[in-house]
Design an enzyme around this catalytic site. Structure first.
Site, PDB file in Angstrom:
ATOM      1  N   GLU A   1     -17.433  35.787  23.509  1.00  0.00           N
ATOM      2  CA  GLU A   1     -16.811  36.865  24.303  1.00  0.00           C
ATOM      3  C   GLU A   1     -17.681  37.219  25.506  1.00  0.00           C
ATOM      4  O   GLU A   1     -17.180  37.461  26.603  1.00  0.00           O
ATOM      5  CB  GLU A   1     -16.561  38.094  23.416  1.00  0.00           C
TER       6      GLU A   1
ATOM      7  N   GLU B   1     -14.180  35.165  13.893  1.00  0.00           N
ATOM      8  CA  GLU B   1     -14.158  36.501  13.277  1.00  0.00           C
ATOM      9  C   GLU B   1     -13.172  36.602  12.121  1.00  0.00           C
ATOM     10  O   GLU B   1     -13.415  37.339  11.153  1.00  0.00           O
ATOM     11  CB  GLU B   1     -13.816  37.562  14.334  1.00  0.00           C
TER      12      GLU B   1
HETATM   13  N1  3HC Z   1     -25.306  37.986  12.331  1.00  0.00           N
HETATM   14  C1  3HC Z   1     -26.378  38.153  11.512  1.00  0.00           C
HETATM   15  N2  3HC Z   1     -27.010  37.114  10.930  1.00  0.00           N
HETATM   16  C2  3HC Z   1     -26.553  35.876  11.194  1.00  0.00           C
HETATM   17  C3  3HC Z   1     -25.453  35.642  12.033  1.00  0.00           C
HETATM   18  C4  3HC Z   1     -24.817  36.773  12.630  1.00  0.00           C
HETATM   19  N3  3HC Z   1     -23.791  36.663  13.473  1.00  0.00           N
HETATM   20  N4  3HC Z   1     -25.233  34.318  12.080  1.00  0.00           N
HETATM   21  C5  3HC Z   1     -26.165  33.749  11.311  1.00  0.00           C
HETATM   22  N5  3HC Z   1     -26.961  34.675  10.772  1.00  0.00           N
HETATM   23  C6  3HC Z   1     -28.132  34.462   9.903  1.00  0.00           C
HETATM   24  C7  3HC Z   1     -27.746  33.912   8.558  1.00  0.00           C
HETATM   25  O1  3HC Z   1     -27.419  34.945   7.653  1.00  0.00           O
HETATM   26  C8  3HC Z   1     -29.001  33.162   8.158  1.00  0.00           C
HETATM   27  O2  3HC Z   1     -29.911  34.124   7.689  1.00  0.00           O
HETATM   28  P1  3HC Z   1     -30.919  33.769   6.488  1.00  0.00           P
HETATM   29  O3  3HC Z   1     -31.749  32.629   6.999  1.00  0.00           O
HETATM   30  O4  3HC Z   1     -31.644  35.042   6.272  1.00  0.00           O
HETATM   31  O5  3HC Z   1     -30.046  33.367   5.327  1.00  0.00           O
HETATM   32  C9  3HC Z   1     -29.536  32.639   9.493  1.00  0.00           C
HETATM   33  O6  3HC Z   1     -28.919  33.446  10.504  1.00  0.00           O
HETATM   34  C10 3HC Z   1     -29.188  31.188   9.772  1.00  0.00           C
HETATM   35  O7  3HC Z   1     -27.789  31.023   9.569  1.00  0.00           O
HETATM   36  P2  3HC Z   1     -27.190  29.750   8.837  1.00  0.00           P
HETATM   37  O8  3HC Z   1     -27.973  29.462   7.602  1.00  0.00           O
HETATM   38  O9  3HC Z   1     -25.734  29.973   8.701  1.00  0.00           O
HETATM   39  O10 3HC Z   1     -27.522  28.626   9.916  1.00  0.00           O
HETATM   40  P3  3HC Z   1     -26.658  27.377  10.364  1.00  0.00           P
HETATM   41  O11 3HC Z   1     -27.487  26.701  11.385  1.00  0.00           O
HETATM   42  O12 3HC Z   1     -26.179  26.643   9.166  1.00  0.00           O
HETATM   43  O13 3HC Z   1     -25.351  27.995  11.069  1.00  0.00           O
HETATM   44  C11 3HC Z   1     -24.101  29.396  12.571  1.00  0.00           C
HETATM   45  C12 3HC Z   1     -25.458  28.697  12.258  1.00  0.00           C
HETATM   46  C13 3HC Z   1     -22.994  28.361  12.805  1.00  0.00           C
HETATM   47  C14 3HC Z   1     -24.285  30.243  13.796  1.00  0.00           C
HETATM   48  C15 3HC Z   1     -23.677  30.248  11.344  1.00  0.00           C
HETATM   49  O14 3HC Z   1     -24.761  31.052  10.956  1.00  0.00           O
HETATM   50  C16 3HC Z   1     -22.501  31.137  11.575  1.00  0.00           C
HETATM   51  O15 3HC Z   1     -21.366  30.700  11.477  1.00  0.00           O
HETATM   52  N6  3HC Z   1     -22.767  32.423  11.870  1.00  0.00           N
HETATM   53  C17 3HC Z   1     -21.731  33.411  11.985  1.00  0.00           C
HETATM   54  C18 3HC Z   1     -21.005  33.321  13.309  1.00  0.00           C
HETATM   55  C19 3HC Z   1     -19.946  34.385  13.407  1.00  0.00           C
HETATM   56  O16 3HC Z   1     -19.119  34.557  12.520  1.00  0.00           O
HETATM   57  N7  3HC Z   1     -19.964  35.128  14.508  1.00  0.00           N
HETATM   58  C20 3HC Z   1     -19.065  36.201  14.709  1.00  0.00           C
HETATM   59  C21 3HC Z   1     -19.755  37.472  14.354  1.00  0.00           C
HETATM   60  S1  3HC Z   1     -18.670  38.856  14.451  1.00  0.00           S
HETATM   61  C22 3HC Z   1     -18.549  39.199  16.102  1.00  0.00           C
HETATM   62  O17 3HC Z   1     -19.143  38.553  16.908  1.00  0.00           O
HETATM   63  C23 3HC Z   1     -17.705  40.388  16.441  1.00  0.00           C
HETATM   64  C24 3HC Z   1     -17.337  40.428  17.867  1.00  0.00           C
HETATM   65  O18 3HC Z   1     -16.044  39.917  18.044  1.00  0.00           O
HETATM   66  C25 3HC Z   1     -17.368  41.817  18.395  1.00  0.00           C
END
Ligand code: 3HC
Ligand code: NAI
Length: 699
Positions: A106, A126
């Site tokens: 975004e 999301e």
């Molecule tokens: N917020 C907080 N922590 C996060 C995070 C996030 N958005 N994304 C990843 N992390 C943390 C994980 O919990 C993990 O923590 P840990 O080591 O303590 O367990 C660490 O970062 C590494 O994450 P992964 O083990 O998942 O690492 P990968 O390399 O396998 O994957 C990734 C990376 C593809 C970025 C995956 O973490 C992911 O899909 N993250 C979530 C992405 C997401 O859903 N974003 C949308 C958030 S909501 C939003 O943005 C609202 C907006 O519209 C207003």
């Protein structure tokens, strides 16, 4: 919280956002970005800005951990950063590497330009957290990528690769070399080209297929039954066509906030962290040595053995498959081939790839031929004496360092380890679920003697096989199957008391289970548990209530789909369950024999009586340390038993319901029925007003 820095490359100000590991927008970070943006605006030598992520370059979006806790009032948010970028008089280019997701995308969509390295993925995931994008994504993406592409990305949450994103108009350029150099060069080109610099918000969303919303809605009604977020995503994209931009953003935010406050979103956010917590196993760390598994063997080529061999072939690991019955081995190879051919016919796999994978599976006729492999998985009949004999032979033929695993569903893996004392550090359970090549769950059964190296090796292997591995302790049925017993017991009782198979199945699919228990029984084969019940009949307490319905079905040869009849009947070649009056009559007979007065039973009672035993046994499993965390139990039930992800798993659902309410219901049921003794942990948590999540937090 992380920070942001500003450096100058000629006329280009490069802002690097640093919040390891994935640059999530934690409190403090938006303020830092705003400050650097302001500095870049104020610096006359800066004519264009590049915004990029530090570390591996990911922009993972909002900080999911911060949801549910109040955002510090004095701190700006991502929604302050976005208009500041749009107001910038100097063109801002987002330079994307790795993952650019959610709020990360975004923010990038609000920039004038976006470029990315070849391996970048961009997406709005999301929906998987139970809400639509909440910082303008649903309004900007349709304006850049067109409504159809944006709708698919937002409703399904599936990201696009860089090439596809460029094709869709989301990216302006894909960079093959160094991203920073490419970004600076791109920004310089924009300076040279001069204004105007485009903004997504000024465009009109392009709709090609006016039927797309109706078609997607219909698809969601089938696929996302019971869930709000996918439909909420669709509504937000519709708004992009109906309202002016700023109003659309406000409407999106209102829908986002409504969804964020829902039980569905709390559950899905719980699952996000549960999936990451499950990988953390006490005693196993980065320093634990992991053995390379370059070859494997599977002993027993029945339902499970063939599926497990397929898992290895799919992961590119050569695997030998053995069965003492040559015909069974032949049938297994034919079934594996036909499974691959089906995938080729459905366009899921290329013909050459399928042949290559089939080529990795080598049939062998004697146990001696497993010698030289790194890991052997035993999947013979569920009989202790037979497994012991197989383990003894394996111990004598396997290489010294080889790991031996059992796929047993219930048996004592400690005892199997005891059969091979020299090797007991390299013996454990690997409990796959049927069909093994499809189901993601793998219970890794930790024996008392298994070494950290063996455990770490098998956990790493699980990931390579594409599984979610959950560590379980040794007990009858481990985590999942042990809990299943109380669930199926209630199905038998409810049938006798007046519910029909259809009523039970619809109540539970209505709750969100992927399939109802009667349909699952028919699919898996009712004879499997019947044989087990007969073998263990002498262990049953004759004074306890026992439902004979399933036994009676089996006595009539009704084993489920494979015999064309079970709880339901099936037309030849069809898997569609059809209610069968013969079954109704059989159940009525059993009820009459046991003197039960049948009555109408509502869906709520069915759900309560089938699911509360899961919670109760889950509490015992947690208390005994069979599961490391309550959230691991959730992962087991979501990935192995079709429990709805959007309800967060069994234990999370119980937390949401309130453990005092669950406990009270169990105690009430126990006043008139057997098998409702509240688990001590459940009683304790209920009386203290605590939750299973509290237990996990304290661990
Ligand atoms: N917020 C907080 N922590 C996060 C995070 C996030 N958005 N994304 C990843 N992390 C943390 C994980 O919990 C993990 O923590 P840990 O080591 O303590 O367990 C660490 O970062 C590494 O994450 P992964 O083990 O998942 O690492 P990968 O390399 O396998 O994957 C990734 C990376 C593809 C970025 C995956 O973490 C992911 O899909 N993250 C979530 C992405 C997401 O859903 N974003 C949308 C958030 S909501 C939003 O943005 C609202 C907006 O519209 C207003
Ligand atoms: P199955 O009956 O389909 O296959 C067992 C195979 O083992 C048969 O082909 C048989 O010929 C072979 N076999 C028997 N003795 C042997 C020996 N000494 N050496 C080599 N092969 C031998 O059984 P299924 O369903 O595949 O189950 C196998 C194991 O997996 C059992 O322990 C079962 O509890 C477990 N399991 C079963 C699941 C299921 O849904 N069917 C799910 C998870 C685990």
């Amino acid at each position: 919280m992380g920070g942001a820095s500003l450096e100058r490359e000629g006329a280009v100000g490069v802002i690097t956002i640093d919040n390891p590991p994935v640059n999530a927008m934690s409190p403090g970070l938006p303020g830092a970005i705003l400050a650097r943006l302001a500095e870049a605006q104020a610096d006359d030598a800066v004519e264009a800005v590049v915004l990029r992520g530090g570390g591996k370059g990911a922009f993972a979006g909002a900080d999911i951990r911060s949801f549910g806790t109040p955002w510090p009032e004095s701190e700006p948010t991502l929604r302050d950063v976005i208009p500041a970028i749009e107001r910038s008089a100097k063109p801002v280019t987002a330079a994307l590497a790795g993952y650019c997701l959610g709020g990360g995308l975004e923010m990038a969509l609000s920039c004038h330009y976006r470029i990315a390295s070849r391996k970048t993925q961009v997406g709005q995931p999301e929906v998987a957290l139970g809400f639509p994008p909440g910082a303008g994504g649903t309004q900007r993406l349709p304006r850049l990528a067109g409504v159809e592409t944006a709708l698919a990305m937002i409703v399904d949450g599936t990201p696009l690769g860089a090439a596809e994103a460029a094709e869709a108009g989301i990216l302006d350029r894909v960079i093959d070399g160094d991203l920073l150099e490419g970004a600076v060069a791109f920004a310089q080109e924009r300076i040279a080209a001069g204004a105007p610099h485009p903004l997504a918000r000024d465009r009109t969303p392009l709709l090609k297929d006016p039927e797309i919303f109706a078609a997607t809605r219909e698809r969601l009604e089938r696929r996302a039954r019971g869930q709000r977020a996918p439909i909420a995503c669709l509504e937000c994209v519709e708004v992009a066509l109906e309202l002016p931009f700023d109003e659309g953003v406000r409407r999106e935010r209102a829908i986002f906030e409504e969804c964020m406050a829902s039980a569905e979103s709390r559950a899905l956010r719980h699952v996000f962290f549960a999936e990451r917590a499950v990988r953390k196993v006490p005693g196993i760390g980065k320093e634990t040595p992991v053995r390379a598994i370059e070859s494997a063997a599977v002993v027993g080529a029945g339902t499970m053995g063939r599926g497990i061999a397929t898992c290895f072939a799919n992961a590119g690991i050569p695997v030998r498959l053995m069965d003492s019955d040559p015909l069974a081995l032949e049938r297994a190879l034919a079934a594996i081939r036909s499974d691959y051919e089906g995938r080729v016919a459905r366009g899921r796999l290329g013909a050459a790839d399928a042949e290559a994978r089939i080529g990795l599976i080598e049939p062998i006729e004697s146990l001696e031929r497993v010698a030289g492999t790194d890991l052997v998985i035993e999947a013979v009949f569920e009989e202790m004496a037979l497994k012991e004999e197989v383990f003894r032979t394996l111990d004598s033929v396997c290489d010294e360092g080889a790991i031996i695993a059992s796929n047993t569903s219930y048996l004592d893996v400690n005892r199997l380890a005891g059969i091979v004392p020299r090797r007991r550090g390299r013996v454990l359970g690997m409990h796959f679920f049927s069909p093994a090549q499809v189901m993601r769950l793998l219970e890794v059964v930790r024996t008392d003697s298994v070494s950290p190296e063996t455990l770490a090796t098998v956990l790493a292997l699980g990931r390579r096989l594409g599984k979610i591995a959950v560590v379980a302790g040794v007990c009858h049925g481990f985590i999942g199957n042990r809990m299943l017993e109380g669930y199926t017991r209630q199905v038998g009782f409810l049938l006798e008391e007046g519910a029909s198979p259809v009523e039970i199945d619809s109540a539970l699919t209505g709750f969100g289970m992927a399939m109802g228990p009667c349909a699952v029984g028919d699919l898996a084969g009712l004879d499997v548990s019947w044989r087990k019940r007969k073998a263990n009949a002498h262990l049953r307490d004759p004074s306890e209530r026992y439902s004979a319905v399933a036994d009676r079905l089996c006595e009539l040869g009704r084993f489920g789909q494979k015999t064309g009849a079970g709880y339901y009947r099936y037309e030849p070649g069809s898997r569609t369950p059809i209610p069968d009056p013969e079954v109704d009559a059989l159940i009525a007979d059993v009820a009459a024999e046991t003197g039960i007065n049948r009555r109408a039973i509502g869906a709520d009672e069915i759900v309560e009586r089938c699911l509360y035993p899961l919670v109760n046994e889950g509490a015992r499993i947690l208390d005994e340390g069979i599961a490391l965390r309550a959230s691991d139990i959730d992962i087991v039930w979501i990935n192995g038993y079709g429990f709805p992800r959007w309800r967060g798993g069994v234990m999370r659902w119980a937390d949401e319901t309130g453990l005092d309410a669950v406990h009270a219901a169990i105690a009430r049921l126990g006043e008139s029925q057997d098998h409702w003794e509240p688990a001590p942990l459940l009683s304790r948590l209920a009386s203290e007003g605590k939750s299973f999540a509290d237990v996990d937090r304290a661990a």
